[in-house]
Motif scaffolding. Structure first.
Motif, PDB file in Angstrom:
ATOM      1  N   TRP A  46       0.828  -1.203   0.000  1.00  0.00           N
ATOM      2  CA  TRP A  46       0.000   0.000   0.000  1.00  0.00           C
ATOM      3  C   TRP A  46       0.862   1.253   0.000  1.00  0.00           C
ATOM      4  O   TRP A  46       0.592   2.213  -0.720  1.00  0.00           O
ATOM      5  N   ILE A  75      -6.061   3.768  -3.465  1.00  0.00           N
ATOM      6  CA  ILE A  75      -5.081   2.707  -3.222  1.00  0.00           C
ATOM      7  C   ILE A  75      -5.273   2.090  -1.843  1.00  0.00           C
ATOM      8  O   ILE A  75      -5.041   0.893  -1.633  1.00  0.00           O
ATOM      9  N   TYR A  79      -7.864  -2.183   1.123  1.00  0.00           N
ATOM     10  CA  TYR A  79      -7.425  -2.769   2.388  1.00  0.00           C
ATOM     11  C   TYR A  79      -8.508  -2.699   3.461  1.00  0.00           C
ATOM     12  O   TYR A  79      -8.390  -3.347   4.503  1.00  0.00           O
ATOM     13  N   SER A  92      -5.409  -2.583  -5.454  1.00  0.00           N
ATOM     14  CA  SER A  92      -4.634  -1.395  -5.118  1.00  0.00           C
ATOM     15  C   SER A  92      -3.684  -1.021  -6.258  1.00  0.00           C
ATOM     16  O   SER A  92      -3.553   0.152  -6.630  1.00  0.00           O
TER      17      SER A  92
END
Length: 387
Positions: A46, A75, A79, A92
């Protein structure tokens, strides 16, 4: 699929993007090492894509701010969606790849360049696919490299920077989507479409105008992105497109205006007149005289068209001369300081817009006068019958 689709554009810009991605990846690797030391680990897959997008953001202040915000949001969003690790990294990376394509478009300016290629929706999709695959591959390579570096007792700080740089390299390579098979500049595409239809002076002048347009585009690309640059780009595009469109209106007329064609018509007219004088039948003589008169009108029309052609050629030469002046003026701007460049560019944009407008109005006025004269010759007013 033709060869142009696979053409690679702007190699230097791509190299700059990859270099920035390497540096951003190394910085992200060091940041991830710091988060590990603080006990709040953040995934490298990330940090690196986000850092690459931040480092490669282009455009004006608003564009860079918007792109940076989208980079952090899009991005990081996967998550928080509870996806599997592989899908999280791929999603991402896809967002990062698409944003790198957008960064390239910001760098070009949607209306601020001439003779330039621009990314399309296809390239956003390609950037997303490449970003997803390359980020996954970069993560795998980074894991293997981290184990290798640990096995030789590499300092953790150095290892973190190297591993981050490797992931950054893979993410940065996704920017290649913005440089492959880009859609051509609309003015350039239109000119290339019309050039095969032209011949003679019209082809030569249109080809010269397109060449000057491309040279101006190369010079504009090296200047700071200012509103004046976009205004000048629009003016140059209008001049070039107008010149090529004007030349295309005369496509196919060149052959009819040759001296040989006029001579053939005159010879045929003379032959009809001789036949009319030699004819002993009144009806046949009248028909031959009408045919000869019709050919005489055609010869006169060809003469008028030849004069109009000369005016059009003169107008095209004036347009080409204006593009030549713009090319030389832009070359002189490239050697100045940034502040002087901006001021001179604004002045140059205003001057060429005024010249282009004045030249266009003058050409339209001349066309209107020529049309009135032609109508007066073709359709004379008949005299009233005697009382």
């Amino acid at each position: 699929m033709n060869a142009a689709v696979l053409q690679f554009h702007h190699r230097e810009a791509f190299e700059h993007t990859v270099t920035r991605a390497l540096a951003a990846g190394a910085g992200a690797g060091l940041l991830q090492w710091l988060t590990l030391r603080l006990g709040v680990p953040v995934p490298l897959t990330w940090l690196v894509p986000a850092a690459v997008v931040l480092a490669c953001a282009r455009g004006d202040r608003w564009d860079r701010g918007l792109l940076s915000g989208l980079g952090l949001l899009l991005i990081g969003l996967p998550y928080g969606l509870g996806l599997s690790p592989g899908w999280t990294v791929a999603t991402s990376g896809a967002a990062a790849g698409a944003l790198l394509v957008r960064a390239r478009l910001n760098d070009l300016g949607e209306e601020g360049q001439v003779a330039e290629a621009r990314p399309t929706l296809v390239h956003y999709g390609l950037g997303g696919v490449l970003g997803a695959g390359l980020t996954l591959a970069g993560g795998v390579v980074a894991d293997i490299l981290a184990l290798r570096l640990a096995s030789v007792a590499t300092p953790t700080l150095l290892a973190a920077g190297v591993v981050g740089a490797i992931v950054g390299l893979f993410v940065g390579l996704g920017a290649i989507a913005a440089h492959l098979g880009l859609t051509a500049d609309p003015v350039e595409a239109r000119a290339e479409e019309l050039l095969p239809q032209l011949s003679g002076d019209f082809h030569a002048l249109s080809e010269r105008a397109l060449s000057l347009y491309r040279h101006c585009g190369q010079s504009l690309a090296k200047l700071p992105r200012e509103p004046a640059r976009e205004e000048l780009a629009r003016t140059l595009a209008r001049i070039t497109r107008g010149a090529v469109e004007l030349a295309s209106e005369w496509a196919g007329v060149e052959a009819q205006l040759e001296e040989r064609a006029t001579a053939e018509l005159q010879a045929e007219r003379d032959s009809l007149e001789r036949s009319a004088r030699a004819s002993t039948d009144a009806v046949a003589r009248r028909q031959l005289e009408v045919a000869a008169a019709s050919l005489s009108e055609e010869v006169e029309r060809l003469g008028d068209m030849r004069q109009r052609r000369e005016r059009i050629i003169a107008r095209l030469r004036a347009e080409v001369a204006l593009l030549e002046r713009a090319r030389v003026a832009l070359l002189s701007l490239r050697s100045g300081q940034a502040q002087l460049k901006a001021a001179e560019l604004a002045s140059l944009a205003r001057r060429f817009r005024a010249l282009s407008t004045a030249q266009g109005e003058e050409g339209q006025a001349m066309d209107a006068v020529a049309a009135q004269v032609t109508l007066a010759q073709v359709a004379p007013v008949e005299a009233p019958p005697p009382a």
